[in-house]
Design an enzyme around this catalytic site. Structure first.
Site, PDB file in Angstrom:
ATOM      1  N   TYR A   1       0.833  -1.212   0.000  1.00  0.00           N
ATOM      2  CA  TYR A   1       0.000   0.000   0.000  1.00  0.00           C
ATOM      3  C   TYR A   1       0.868   1.263   0.000  1.00  0.00           C
ATOM      4  O   TYR A   1       0.606   2.211  -0.757  1.00  0.00           O
ATOM      5  CB  TYR A   1      -0.897  -0.060   1.237  1.00  0.00           C
ATOM      6  CG  TYR A   1      -1.893   1.051   1.400  1.00  0.00           C
ATOM      7  CD1 TYR A   1      -3.027   1.131   0.594  1.00  0.00           C
ATOM      8  CD2 TYR A   1      -1.729   2.013   2.395  1.00  0.00           C
ATOM      9  CE1 TYR A   1      -3.962   2.150   0.774  1.00  0.00           C
ATOM     10  CE2 TYR A   1      -2.662   3.023   2.593  1.00  0.00           C
ATOM     11  CZ  TYR A   1      -3.772   3.089   1.778  1.00  0.00           C
ATOM     12  OH  TYR A   1      -4.693   4.099   1.961  1.00  0.00           O
TER      13      TYR A   1
ATOM     14  N   LYS B   1       0.899   4.167  -2.839  1.00  0.00           N
ATOM     15  CA  LYS B   1       0.550   5.555  -2.508  1.00  0.00           C
ATOM     16  C   LYS B   1       1.736   6.506  -2.764  1.00  0.00           C
ATOM     17  O   LYS B   1       1.539   7.666  -3.121  1.00  0.00           O
ATOM     18  CB  LYS B   1       0.083   5.648  -1.049  1.00  0.00           C
ATOM     19  CG  LYS B   1      -1.235   4.925  -0.793  1.00  0.00           C
ATOM     20  CD  LYS B   1      -2.346   5.461  -1.676  1.00  0.00           C
ATOM     21  CE  LYS B   1      -3.718   4.953  -1.306  1.00  0.00           C
ATOM     22  NZ  LYS B   1      -4.765   5.383  -2.249  1.00  0.00           N
TER      23      LYS B   1
HETATM   24  P1  NAP Z   1     -13.360   2.546   1.659  1.00  0.00           P
HETATM   25  O1  NAP Z   1     -14.316   3.108   2.645  1.00  0.00           O
HETATM   26  O2  NAP Z   1     -12.881   1.149   1.824  1.00  0.00           O
HETATM   27  O3  NAP Z   1     -14.001   2.731   0.187  1.00  0.00           O
HETATM   28  C1  NAP Z   1     -13.285   2.296  -0.927  1.00  0.00           C
HETATM   29  C2  NAP Z   1     -14.004   2.695  -2.191  1.00  0.00           C
HETATM   30  O4  NAP Z   1     -13.207   2.264  -3.317  1.00  0.00           O
HETATM   31  C3  NAP Z   1     -15.359   2.040  -2.349  1.00  0.00           C
HETATM   32  O5  NAP Z   1     -16.236   2.944  -2.956  1.00  0.00           O
HETATM   33  C4  NAP Z   1     -15.065   0.864  -3.284  1.00  0.00           C
HETATM   34  O6  NAP Z   1     -16.166   0.448  -4.071  1.00  0.00           O
HETATM   35  C5  NAP Z   1     -14.009   1.490  -4.184  1.00  0.00           C
HETATM   36  N1  NAP Z   1     -13.203   0.488  -4.887  1.00  0.00           N
HETATM   37  C6  NAP Z   1     -12.364  -0.441  -4.350  1.00  0.00           C
HETATM   38  N2  NAP Z   1     -11.808  -1.188  -5.331  1.00  0.00           N
HETATM   39  C7  NAP Z   1     -12.315  -0.715  -6.505  1.00  0.00           C
HETATM   40  C8  NAP Z   1     -12.139  -1.077  -7.865  1.00  0.00           C
HETATM   41  N3  NAP Z   1     -11.308  -2.070  -8.222  1.00  0.00           N
HETATM   42  N4  NAP Z   1     -12.819  -0.393  -8.818  1.00  0.00           N
HETATM   43  C9  NAP Z   1     -13.661   0.607  -8.464  1.00  0.00           C
HETATM   44  N5  NAP Z   1     -13.877   0.995  -7.192  1.00  0.00           N
HETATM   45  C10 NAP Z   1     -13.208   0.335  -6.228  1.00  0.00           C
HETATM   46  O7  NAP Z   1     -12.038   3.434   1.577  1.00  0.00           O
HETATM   47  P2  NAP Z   1     -11.750   4.920   2.101  1.00  0.00           P
HETATM   48  O8  NAP Z   1     -11.211   4.829   3.471  1.00  0.00           O
HETATM   49  O9  NAP Z   1     -12.896   5.819   1.801  1.00  0.00           O
HETATM   50  O10 NAP Z   1     -10.501   5.290   1.162  1.00  0.00           O
HETATM   51  C11 NAP Z   1     -10.638   6.061  -0.022  1.00  0.00           C
HETATM   52  C12 NAP Z   1      -9.249   6.399  -0.536  1.00  0.00           C
HETATM   53  O11 NAP Z   1      -8.540   7.135   0.467  1.00  0.00           O
HETATM   54  C13 NAP Z   1      -8.397   5.164  -0.827  1.00  0.00           C
HETATM   55  O12 NAP Z   1      -7.580   5.401  -1.942  1.00  0.00           O
HETATM   56  C14 NAP Z   1      -7.558   5.037   0.423  1.00  0.00           C
HETATM   57  O13 NAP Z   1      -6.356   4.337   0.155  1.00  0.00           O
HETATM   58  C15 NAP Z   1      -7.325   6.490   0.758  1.00  0.00           C
HETATM   59  N6  NAP Z   1      -6.986   6.736   2.149  1.00  0.00           N
HETATM   60  C16 NAP Z   1      -7.814   6.390   3.161  1.00  0.00           C
HETATM   61  C17 NAP Z   1      -7.437   6.664   4.468  1.00  0.00           C
HETATM   62  C18 NAP Z   1      -8.322   6.335   5.635  1.00  0.00           C
HETATM   63  O14 NAP Z   1      -7.855   6.524   6.784  1.00  0.00           O
HETATM   64  N7  NAP Z   1      -9.533   5.887   5.452  1.00  0.00           N
HETATM   65  C19 NAP Z   1      -6.221   7.279   4.727  1.00  0.00           C
HETATM   66  C20 NAP Z   1      -5.377   7.604   3.668  1.00  0.00           C
HETATM   67  C21 NAP Z   1      -5.769   7.345   2.382  1.00  0.00           C
HETATM   68  P3  NAP Z   1     -17.188  -0.716  -3.532  1.00  0.00           P
HETATM   69  O15 NAP Z   1     -17.950  -0.071  -2.421  1.00  0.00           O
HETATM   70  O16 NAP Z   1     -18.052  -1.020  -4.707  1.00  0.00           O
HETATM   71  O17 NAP Z   1     -16.339  -1.837  -3.069  1.00  0.00           O
END
Ligand code: NAP
Length: 247
Positions: free
Chosen positions: A154, A158
């Site tokens: 990851y 990133k």
């Molecule tokens: P999340 O709640 O797990 O949601 C992930 C989203 O990505 C969902 O809408 C999912 O769709 C979609 N997705 C996953 N695989 C996919 C694919 N192959 N094609 C199309 N859509 C796909 O994640 P989140 O926490 O909101 O994270 C969003 C972004 O922020 C990510 O890039 C993550 O790495 C980054 N981020 C998050 C955090 C954190 O603390 N949460 C921190 C730093 C960075 P489905 O619902 O259909 O599965």
């Protein structure tokens, strides 16, 4: 602020992407909601945007599949129109200590978090070039800068997005297209909900603001970067992490 703009947000069915889709719509944009399998959740996001009197469209496709992305974006251009704002947000984790990490865990994380940005951006960029206006916002992570045990895959993906952001920003700046990255810290979503309690507590101890961030807080920064208010910002990385990492 974003009236007349069309925005594509990948991974907009849940978490940060969902909040970004809703806040972009509040700011006036017409929004395309991409997702992989969460049909009902994506439909809820669409209905929420429509209830605000704004336009929204569903676009299920797998961002890690080059052919699928290419076909979906061609279709969107025909059916919805020129995409002006792209938020590469879709992402997954498959945590494992490095020596135990399977090739599949490495590959699926790289494909979904990094290759996806290449696939989707290559599909959308010609529309922005023609329009001579565009905003590309890549959602990276604080772990690209700090590292995190169990997340070699990851963190690599990133960190790759940061190089992607900087290099692409130089290629398209003369066409009035900006490319920036946001590196969130610990944000309360499904992705962080599944972390062991001990890891969550350790994060909270380390965060000067003493709480997890909200998806909407990341979304507000995204709306700013998507707007004309941010017209002189490109190739930059924005840290949003409650003080956990200060660049
Ligand atoms: P999340 O709640 O797990 O949601 C992930 C989203 O990505 C969902 O809408 C999912 O769709 C979609 N997705 C996953 N695989 C996919 C694919 N192959 N094609 C199309 N859509 C796909 O994640 P989140 O926490 O909101 O994270 C969003 C972004 O922020 C990510 O890039 C993550 O790495 C980054 N981020 C998050 C955090 C954190 O603390 N949460 C921190 C730093 C960075 P489905 O619902 O259909 O599965």
């Amino acid at each position: 602020m974003l009236e007349g703009r069309i925005a594509l947000v990948t991974g907009a069915s849940r978490g940060i992407g969902r909040a970004i889709a809703i806040e972009l719509a509040k700011a006036g944009a017409e929004v395309i909601i991409n997702y992989l399998g969460s049909e009902a959740k994506a439909q809820e996001v669409k209905e929420q945007i429509i209830s605000m009197g704004k336009k929204a469209h569903l676009a299920p496709f797998d961002v890690s599949n080059f052919e699928e992305v290419k076909d979906a974006i061609k279709d969107l251009e025909k059916k919805v129109g020129t995409i002006h704002i792209l938020v590469n947000n879709a992402g997954i984790t498959r945590d494992q200590l490095f020596l135990r990490m399977k090739e599949e865990d490495w590959e699926v994380v790289l494909r979904t978090n990094l290759f996806s940005a290449f696939y989707v951006t290559q599909g959308v960029l010609p529309m922005m070039l023609k329009a001579r206006w565009g905003r590309i916002i890549n959602i990276s992570s604080v772990v690209a800068f700090t590292g995190n045990p169990g997340q070699v895959n990851y963190a690599s993906a990133k960190a790759g997005l940061i190089g992607f952001t900087k290099a692409l920003s130089l290629e398209v700046a003369s066409r009035n297209i900006t490319v920036n990255a946001i590196a969130p810290g610990y944000i309360a979503t499904d992705m962080t909900e599944k972390l062991p309690e001990g890891v969550k507590e350790a994060f909270l101890r380390e965060i000067p603001l003493k709480r997890a961030g909200l998806p909407e807080e990341v979304a507000h920064l995204t709306v700013f970067l998507a707007s004309d208010l941010a017209s002189y910002i490109t190739g930059a990385v924005f840290h949003i992490n409650g003080g956990l990492y200060r660049g």
